[in-house]
Structure formats: structure tokens, C-alpha cells
Enzyme design. Structure first.
Site, PDB file in Angstrom:
ATOM      1  N   GLU A  15      33.784  44.113  33.174  1.00  0.00           N
ATOM      2  CA  GLU A  15      34.810  43.776  32.187  1.00  0.00           C
ATOM      3  C   GLU A  15      34.423  42.541  31.365  1.00  0.00           C
ATOM      4  O   GLU A  15      35.217  41.619  31.173  1.00  0.00           O
ATOM      5  CB  GLU A  15      36.176  43.598  32.862  1.00  0.00           C
ATOM      6  CG  GLU A  15      36.627  44.875  33.568  1.00  0.00           C
ATOM      7  CD  GLU A  15      38.053  44.863  34.089  1.00  0.00           C
ATOM      8  OE1 GLU A  15      38.569  43.781  34.424  1.00  0.00           O
ATOM      9  OE2 GLU A  15      38.658  45.953  34.165  1.00  0.00           O
ATOM     10  N   ASP A  63      41.204  51.529  40.659  1.00  0.00           N
ATOM     11  CA  ASP A  63      41.709  50.171  40.425  1.00  0.00           C
ATOM     12  C   ASP A  63      43.124  50.019  40.974  1.00  0.00           C
ATOM     13  O   ASP A  63      44.076  50.001  40.186  1.00  0.00           O
ATOM     14  CB  ASP A  63      41.677  49.876  38.914  1.00  0.00           C
ATOM     15  CG  ASP A  63      41.985  48.428  38.616  1.00  0.00           C
ATOM     16  OD1 ASP A  63      41.913  47.601  39.532  1.00  0.00           O
ATOM     17  OD2 ASP A  63      42.303  48.125  37.450  1.00  0.00           O
ATOM     18  N   GLU A  95      50.498  44.902  40.512  1.00  0.00           N
ATOM     19  CA  GLU A  95      50.126  45.203  39.124  1.00  0.00           C
ATOM     20  C   GLU A  95      50.543  46.613  38.712  1.00  0.00           C
ATOM     21  O   GLU A  95      51.139  46.805  37.655  1.00  0.00           O
ATOM     22  CB  GLU A  95      48.607  45.029  38.955  1.00  0.00           C
ATOM     23  CG  GLU A  95      48.109  45.426  37.576  1.00  0.00           C
ATOM     24  CD  GLU A  95      46.594  45.281  37.416  1.00  0.00           C
ATOM     25  OE1 GLU A  95      45.927  44.825  38.353  1.00  0.00           O
ATOM     26  OE2 GLU A  95      46.098  45.640  36.328  1.00  0.00           O
TER      27      GLU A  95
HETATM   28  C1  GCV Z   1      41.094  40.076  37.092  1.00  0.00           C
HETATM   29  C2  GCV Z   1      41.981  45.242  36.695  1.00  0.00           C
HETATM   30  C3  GCV Z   1      43.035  44.300  36.233  1.00  0.00           C
HETATM   31  C4  GCV Z   1      42.417  43.027  35.666  1.00  0.00           C
HETATM   32  C5  GCV Z   1      41.530  42.410  36.751  1.00  0.00           C
HETATM   33  C6  GCV Z   1      40.483  43.435  37.148  1.00  0.00           C
HETATM   34  C7  GCV Z   1      39.610  42.937  38.273  1.00  0.00           C
HETATM   35  O1  GCV Z   1      41.237  45.730  35.628  1.00  0.00           O
HETATM   36  O2  GCV Z   1      43.840  44.918  35.279  1.00  0.00           O
HETATM   37  O3  GCV Z   1      43.447  42.145  35.290  1.00  0.00           O
HETATM   38  O4  GCV Z   1      40.924  41.226  36.295  1.00  0.00           O
HETATM   39  O5  GCV Z   1      41.124  44.593  37.597  1.00  0.00           O
HETATM   40  O6  GCV Z   1      39.887  43.309  39.401  1.00  0.00           O
HETATM   41  O7  GCV Z   1      38.666  42.210  38.027  1.00  0.00           O
END
Ligand code: GCV
Length: 701
Positions: A310, A384, A412
């Protein structure tokens, strides 16, 4: 006093005495130490714990003493004296070194296998006196034993004839805070960060001590302070003393500090022109940085790293592997006993068209290449933190590498701090999954504890749900997920129900109707959430960025694999992602017999059906209904379950304190409305593809 005030005072005292409507704001979590209601039990506790003998004076001993004094005072309604000599009914706490009475018991052989965190909690006869003993090889073990005892009292257990011996099954039990330096929290739903960077290191903060205390009470022994999307500034000289101040506050409670490290830090901070892990200047920069950290924090735990994921920098930016990157950091940490937690949350789209296959393809070839102090940290599922996913096939596929499990305690994708969703059943399902890596009974639990492949060190991480909201977690029931994380990390064999009952008693009181109702609400809540958002193995259905509500048709212009539609794959023929051998062949990332089982339409467990299969709308389900009818039924069942949870809660009005009751009631009201709206949104979207009106106005709100 006026008549009116007198009347109000009498009413107030009456309610206080009844233990019902005492004002509660949730701050005290499960450490409320509420008075024992039953006089006979109170008398038994009173006799069993008439004094405390705890001669140790280290900070952890003092923390244990305070906990005992507060706990016993709360339960018994009077202070319990600390004595130097044991009497009838003394509670004796210590190590053979700190406490001569414990040395005299000669329990060294029993204590040795329990290690520094384990303890014995036993009733004993000492010089003809009945006593209770909490003994460990270390003060921290004593503190954990004290928390065990106050838990027994808080859940109103008998304390005669105690003969318990405990030690954690997982060595590192860590909360990962996704807290940013500006005080915001990524995926945080309970206010701002607990770490007030502007005020540190100078100002002591009771809240920070209470955080560490709560963690210790459930056995959590580490905290990564900052977001995995890491600001390199945390590693700079202005911040490190602040980190050290937090480490000092946590230390008496056995909570070690770890940091998320930005792999590009040497470059981002302007020290070097590169962050290439094979460049000697880069390795030297990290060595010196690590030395600086350990000068300030001698028990620093190590680094958590999100690399090449990411948008975060990583070794692949320089043509190096994850192992080369992780090992460079590991070598800097090794002389100090630190570890690297290298995350496997990677999904580079050049690796495979199916996002969920990518981490396995990148990491399994590296098995055996990581230094001994590196954990590869893997989310429970391959996508995720969805409400339901099969376990990640990395578990069982990297026998030479200790794998850390990563769970998301913060909700989340599970209703954030609005929906009541108890997560222990989800984690239990994960731990119980059989990887078949070494034949049957090669459970994920055994991979994570290290038992399956003989790893000494083990780690489970939970993305924290704490913030500076008065009640810590936003939703009073979200506290249960913090609690359950710690309890399961300590003992991954515990049942979700046992943990729920403990938590309910400690948090809401011991009224039998309240306890059984709360446990039943909790136990159904995750399945209800799955039903009204993503039944039958659907996943990735959530709205863009926010991830609160489902939006199964969502297309994210930034990335195909951030789009709900990419996962849901609704079309005129049917629904679901074909991961069979005709499709992406993700099934073959598992050990036999799972690939065949997942590959077959009739053998695939229904809970994972649409995860592995694109199923025709008219295909028959186990119930005999078509997929479409089954989906309608599941979404509706979820709405009904949410409604039932609310009714159950309403039956507890007056049985628990009003303040928290009202708060939960308001949240459940929203949950029920959301559940109905989400059913409508999802079914409405799917229906577009099958072109037939299947539900009536009655079933769709
Ligand atoms: C901290 C998902 C979440 C992100 C998070 C990512 C991760 O994509 O939406 O907010 O980033 O996981 O675990 O690194």
C-alpha cells in the site's frame, strides 16, 4: 437538607445498595471490583483473604500489591492489611527470592517449567495455618497470578482448595496501535490516541498506567505504539525520549514497547541517499539507530514493518527480497534481543490476478531465508480482516519461519464502534482451522504457538481498538474484544463462550439473568453480522475507504482490487469469485485434502461457498433452496438476529447500570436500522442481475 434532596439521597443510596444503577462510564473496564453481593460468599472470601503478605518491593510487586488491595477492598468493602508474617487466611505473594515463606514451601521444581510469566495459585497449609499462595519465578508472574485471583473473585468462584498452574502458550502477546503522531488513529473508532506526544516525556499520565494495567490483567505483554503506515519521525531524537517515557510507564506491568519502522527512514530523514538493505551505510544507520533506542529503552521489543505494501517503501524498491530487508533490521536488533515483525500484507498486482493469492506466492519461496529473530506476521485471512474468511494459506506453508498471527481487534469491517460484534468466535474459528500441513490436527493454533514446527518464540498481534474515549473502545461491548484478544493470546485453547462469560460477569455484574443474556447476545453477534453483510462466503463487499456499510457494486477507480465488485462478481449467471481450478486456482494454495474439498461445489463448506465458487442463482444450497432464496433468507435472518439482540438487551433494563444500558441501547437501535438497510442495499444490487422480483415489500424495508 431539603425534603427533596433528602428523598433523592435516599433513592440514590437505595439504588447504590442494590448495585443496579450505580453510575458507570465504562472507564474501569473489567476491573470494576464490585462488592460481593452474596453475604455467605463475602464471608468466605473475607476469611480466605484476611491479610496480604507480599514482601517484594520492585515496581511490579508494588503494582501487584495495589491491585490486590484495590480488588479486595472493592469486593469485601474494607481494606485488607499488609502484614510481614503469615496468619490464618493470609494471601502470600512472591518469588522464592522475594518471599522467604514461598522459599520454605520448596515449590522450585513446580515453578521452573512455568517460566517468568507463569505462576502457581494454590491453597496451602503453612505452619498449621490455611493460606493462599501466588508464587512465580518472577514478579511479573506474580502480577499475572494476582490478576487471575481477582478475576476468580470477580466472577464469584470458590477459592477453597485452589490448585492452579498457568503459563502463557504464546510468548509475545502484542497490541498493534495504528496511532499517528498527530493523535489520529487509522481505523480507530474510540477517539484520539492515548499517547499525547506533545505532553511527553515530561507529564505522567494516569491513563497510560491504566492502559498498561488493563493489558497486564489479560496477559498482553507488548505494544507497538505507532501506525504501520509509519512516520519516520518516530525514530528521531525528539520522539525517542517520549517513547522511552511510555516504556517506563508500561514496564511495571510487563508491557514492552515496540515501534513500527518505516523501511525508507534513512532516506526519508535525509541521512542517506538510499534505503537499500544491502548497502553497508544503510545497515550501519539502522545499527546506530537501534543502539540509540536501546540506550533509552533497554527492554525495547523490536520493529514492526509494513514494506512494499500500500505504497510503503521496502526492499523491493532496490530489487531486494523481503528476507533481505527483514534480515538487515534483524541483525541490528539481534545483539539486544529484539525481533522484527515483518508483515506479509502484500498484494502487488503483477504477482497474480487474484489478490488473495499474492502474499503466499511472494512469501513461501522465502521460507528458510529469514534470520531467527524475524517473524513473518500474517493476517488471519488472505484478504483483509473480513467478517469471514478462510485462514490464510501461509499458515502451514512456511514451517521454517515463525509465523505471527495478526488479528484486527478494532472493528474496521465489523460495524466499527456502532455494532455489537464479539470477535472471539471469529478468532476461535481461525485457530481451530486445520492446515493439514503435517497431516490432520495441524491446526492454525499449533502453527501460531510454534508447537507444529518446533519454534521457541511465538507471537500474536491484535490491531488495537483503544482510544481516549472515556470508555476506551467507543462501544461498551467493544471492550470485550480487547479482553478476548488478551485471554486468547495467553491461552489459545479457551472457548469464546468461557471468555464471554468471564467478561460479562466482570464488566456487567453477576446477575444470572444478565450474564446469560449478555453471553447469548455476544455469541450470536458475529454470525448475525456476517448474515446481514456478507453471508455464504461473500467478502470485500464494503464501501470505499470507510468500510462501514456494504456496497457490493462499488468500483474503486484507483485499484480494481479495492473494488467490492471485483470480489463479489455478480453477473447474470450467478455470484461469487471462482477460485477453483477452473478459476484462479487459489484452492491449491492449501494442503490436501483442503484443495479438493474447497474445489468441489458440493464439498466446499457453505460458509466459504462464494469465496471459492461462482455459483449460479438457481443452484441448490444445503437447505434445498436456490442460492437466491438462501441469500434472501440469510440477509433476513441477520436482520432478525440484530433485532433479537436488541430485545434481549431491553430485557436487562434495571438489571445492569442505566448509564451503560442507555448507551448500548442507542447503539443497538442504530445496528438494527443498519442491518435492515444493508440487507436492502445488498439484495437490491444482486437482484439487478437476476431480473426477477423475489422479495415482497414486507421482506424489504
Ligand atoms: C494500516 C487495510 C486497512 C488499512 C491498513 C491496512 C494494513 O487496508 O484498510 O487502513 O493500514 O489494512 O493492514 O496495513
Amino acid at each position: 437538607m431539603s425534603q427533596r434532596w433528602l428523598a433523592l439521597t435516599i433513592i440514590g443510596l437505595g439504588l447504590w445498595g442494590a448495585g443496579k444503577s450505580r453510575a458507570e462510564d465504562g472507564y474501569r473496564l473489567w476491573l470494576r471490583y464490585a462488592p460481593v453481593e452474596d453475604p455467605a460468599l463475602r464471608e468466605a472470601y473475607d476469611k480466605a483473604f484476611s491479610s496480604i503478605v507480599l514482601p517484594g518491593d520492585a515496581p511490579t510487586d508494588r503494582a501487584a500489591l495495589k491491585e490486590l488491595q484495590d480488588g479486595l477492598k472493592g469486593y469485601l468493602g474494607k481494606p485488607v492489611p499488609r502484614l510481614e508474617e503469615a496468619q490464618e487466611g493470609s494471601l502470600i505473594v512472591g518469588t522464592p527470592q522475594s518471599c522467604p515463606l514461598i522459599a520454605r514451601l520448596g515449590w522450585e521444581k513446580d515453578l521452573e517449567p512455568l517460566g517468568e510469566e507463569g505462576y502457581l495459585l494454590r491453597s496451602a497449609l503453612l505452619d498449621g495455618r490455611h493460606v493462599t499462595v501466588i508464587a512465580s519465578e518472577n514478579s511479573l508472574g506474580c502480577l499475572y497470578g494476582v490478576f487471575h485471583l481477582v478475576r476468580l473473585l470477580g466472577t464469584r468462584q470458590p477459592v477453597a482448595g485452589l490448585s492452579l498452574s498457568e503459563k502463557p502458550k504464546i510468548k509475545r502477546r502484542i497490541l498493534d496501535h495504528w496511532d499517528n503522531l498527530d493523535g489520529s488513529i487509522e481505523r480507530g473508532y474510540a477517539g484520539k490516541s492515548l499517547w499525547k506526544w506533545d505532553e511527553l516525556p515530561g507529564k505522567g499520565d494516569e491513563r497510560v498506567t491504566d492502559y498498561a494495567r488493563a493489558c497486564a490483567s489479560v496477559g498482553i505483554n507488548g505494544a507497538v505504539l505507532n501506525n504501520v503506515n509509519a512516520d519516520p519521525l518516530i525514530l528521531t531524537t525528539p520522539y525517542l525520549p517520549k517513547v522511552a517515557a511510555l516504556a517506563d510507564a508500561f514496564r511495571p506491568y510487563g508491557v514492552r514497547v515496540y515501534l513500527s519502522a518505516n523501511f525508507g527512514a534513512p532516506k526519508a530523514l535525509g541521512a542517506l541517499a538510499t534505503a537499500d538493505p544491502l548497502n553497508p551505510s544503510v545497515a550501519k544507520w539502522w545499527r546506530e539507530k537501534v543502539n540509540e533506542i536501546y540506550r533509552l529503552i533497554p527492554d525495547f521489543g523490536g520493529f514492526l514493518v509494513k514494506a512494499n505494501s500500500e505504497g510503503q517503501p521496502g526492499p523491493q524498491d532496490y530489487g531486494r527480497t523481503h528476507a533481505e530487508g527483514a534480515n538487515m533490521l534483524a541483525k541490528a536488533l539481534a545483539p539486544h534481543g529484539g525481533v522484527v515483525m515483518w508483515r506479509a500484507f502484500v498484494y502487488n498486482d503483477s504477482v497474480d490476478k487474484d489478490r488473495i493469492k499474492r502474499a503466499y506466492k511472494e512469501f513461501t519461496p522465502l521460507d528458510g531465508q529469514f534470520d531467527p529473530n524475524v517473524f513473518v506476521q500474517v493476517k488471519n485471512g488472505p484478504l483483509d480482516f473480513q467478517p469471514r474468511e478462510p485462514f490464510s494459506p501461509l499458515f502451514g506453508a512456511m514451517p521454517k519461519t515463525p509465523l505471527a498471527a495478526e488479528w484486527e481487534v478494532t472493528q474496521e469491517y465489523l460495524g466499527q464502534s456502532t455494532h455489537l460484534v464479539y470477535l472471539a468466535p471469529l478468532w476461535r474459528e481461525f485457530l481451530d482451522s486445520d492446515t493439514y500441513a503435517k497431516g490432520s490436527d495441524s491446526t492454525v493454533e499449533k502453527v501460531v504457538t510454534g508447537e507444529l514446527d518446533g519454534h521457541e518464540d511465538s507471537l500474536v498481534a491484535g490491531v488495537a481498538n483503544t482510544g481516549d474515549d472515556r470508555n476506551w473502545c467507543g462501544h461498551p461491548f467493544a471492550q470485550a474484544n480487547w479482553y478476548a484478544f488478551g485471554r486468547l493470546a495467553w491461552d489459545p485453547a479457551l472457548s469464546a463462550e468461557t471468555i464471554a462469560e468471564e467478561w460479562a460477569r466482570l464488566t456487567w455484574g453477576n446477575n444470572p439473568q444478565a450474564v446469560s443474556t449478555i453471553v447469548s447476545m455476544m455469541m450470536v453477534s458475529r454470525e448475525a453480522f456476517v448474515d446481514y453483510t456478507c453471508p455464504l462466503g461473500l467478502a470485500g463487499v464494503f464501501e470505499k475507504d470507510l468500510h462501514y456499510a456494504p456496497d457490493p457494486g462499488m468500483v474503486d477507480p484507483r485499484r480494481e482490487d479495492w473494488s467490492a465488485a471485483y470480489y463479489v462478481r455478480a453477473d447474470e449467471k450467478g455470484l461469487g469469485f471462482d477460485r477453483t481450478r477452473q478459476g484462479s486456482d487459489a484452492v491449491d494454495q492449501y494442503h490436501a485434502p483442503l484443495p479438493d474439498q474447497f474445489n468441489g461445489l458440493s464439498t466446499c463448506p457453505e460458509k466459504y461457498l462464494l469465496w471459492f465458487h461462482h455459483v449460479a442463482w438457481d443452484d441448490k444450497m444445503e437447505s434445498g433452496k436456490t442460492l437466491w432464496d438462501e441469500l434472501c433468507g440469510r440477509y433476513s435472518r441477520g436482520v432478525t438476529e440484530a433485532d433479537q439482540i436488541k430485545s434481549q438487551w431491553e430485557s436487562l433494563k434495571g438489571k445492569v447500570d442505566d448509564e451503560r444500558w442507555q448507551e448500548v441501547e442507542a447503539k443497538l437501535d442504530q445496528q438494527v436500522k443498519d442491518a435492515a438497510a444493508w440487507r436492502e442495499k445488498c439484495l437490491g444490487y444482486f437482484q439487478k442481475f437476476i431480473k426477477k422480483l423475489v422479495f415482497s415489500e414486507k421482506t424489504i424495508l
